[in-house]
Write a protein that holds these residues in place. Structure first.
Motif, mmCIF file in Angstrom:
data_model
loop_
_atom_site.group_PDB
_atom_site.id
_atom_site.type_symbol
_atom_site.label_atom_id
_atom_site.label_comp_id
_atom_site.label_asym_id
_atom_site.label_seq_id
_atom_site.Cartn_x
_atom_site.Cartn_y
_atom_site.Cartn_z
ATOM 1 N N ASP A 94 0.856 -1.187 0.000
ATOM 2 C CA ASP A 94 0.000 0.000 0.000
ATOM 3 C C ASP A 94 0.894 1.240 0.000
ATOM 4 O O ASP A 94 1.615 1.477 0.967
ATOM 5 C CB ASP A 94 -0.882 -0.022 1.248
ATOM 6 C CG ASP A 94 -1.790 1.185 1.375
ATOM 7 O OD1 ASP A 94 -1.751 2.083 0.506
ATOM 8 O OD2 ASP A 94 -2.554 1.226 2.353
ATOM 9 N N ASP A 96 0.356 4.353 0.509
ATOM 10 C CA ASP A 96 0.141 5.268 1.641
ATOM 11 C C ASP A 96 0.828 4.745 2.901
ATOM 12 O O ASP A 96 1.356 5.519 3.700
ATOM 13 C CB ASP A 96 -1.345 5.474 1.907
ATOM 14 C CG ASP A 96 -2.010 6.298 0.814
ATOM 15 O OD1 ASP A 96 -1.290 7.059 0.130
ATOM 16 O OD2 ASP A 96 -3.240 6.172 0.648
ATOM 17 N N VAL A 99 4.496 5.571 2.631
ATOM 18 C CA VAL A 99 4.774 6.984 2.920
ATOM 19 C C VAL A 99 4.809 7.209 4.439
ATOM 20 O O VAL A 99 5.686 7.896 4.965
ATOM 21 C CB VAL A 99 3.726 7.898 2.245
ATOM 22 C CG1 VAL A 99 3.835 9.328 2.745
ATOM 23 C CG2 VAL A 99 3.885 7.851 0.743
ATOM 24 N N GLY A 100 3.861 6.624 5.157
ATOM 25 C CA GLY A 100 3.843 6.753 6.619
ATOM 26 C C GLY A 100 5.059 6.123 7.271
ATOM 27 O O GLY A 100 5.615 6.657 8.236
#
Length: 144
Positions: A94, A96, A99-100
């Protein structure tokens, strides 16, 4: 040669039972086996916040702030390696999440540099304290 700890020495519990016992404590009392010996039976440690607890002598070890620094360095390096590997997995799972995870790595690298003077390098470039092995794969998955 055995030498017991004395008042004012700093120590750590070998197998901490809770968050308080993970912290560095100061010896405030020593109970000896007999009145005429230097072999300690129990130590009372005062932890930050004023909490005092007694432990058998074989459950405590002498420890200094320098030992704390080395332990933090190892823990942050291991955390950086784990986050780097998680980021690689998250990239395919994923975007996202990836990125986290990168954000967490960045914060860990900045914190360790600012507070400990430690240089973590998640990519593993030569010349710095490495946090694991270097990434030798390119974007297509093949070797560089």
């Amino acid at each position: 040669m055995y030498r017991s700890m004395e008042y004012g020495d700093t120590a750590r519990v070998i197998t901490p039972a809770d968050a308080t016992e993970h912290r560095l404590g100061t010896v405030t009392d020593v109970t000896y086996s007999t009145p005429h010996t230097t072999h300690a039976r129990r130590y009372t440690l005062r932890f930050p916040g004023g909490i005092e607890r007694s432990f058998p002598a074989d459950h405590v070890v002498r420890c200094t702030r320098a030992d704390d620094h080395a332990a933090l360095e190892a823990a942050f390096t291991n955390a950086c390696v784990a986050l780097r590997d998680a980021c690689r997995i998250a990239h395919d799972y994923d975007p996202d999440l990836s990125v986290g995870t990168v954000s967490l790595i960045r914060r860990l690298v900045d914190l360790s540099r600012l507070r400990l003077g430690l240089t973590l390098n998640p990519s593993g470039a030569a010349g710095v304290a490495e946090a694991g092995s270097p990434n030798t794969r390119n974007q297509g998955g093949g070797e560089r």
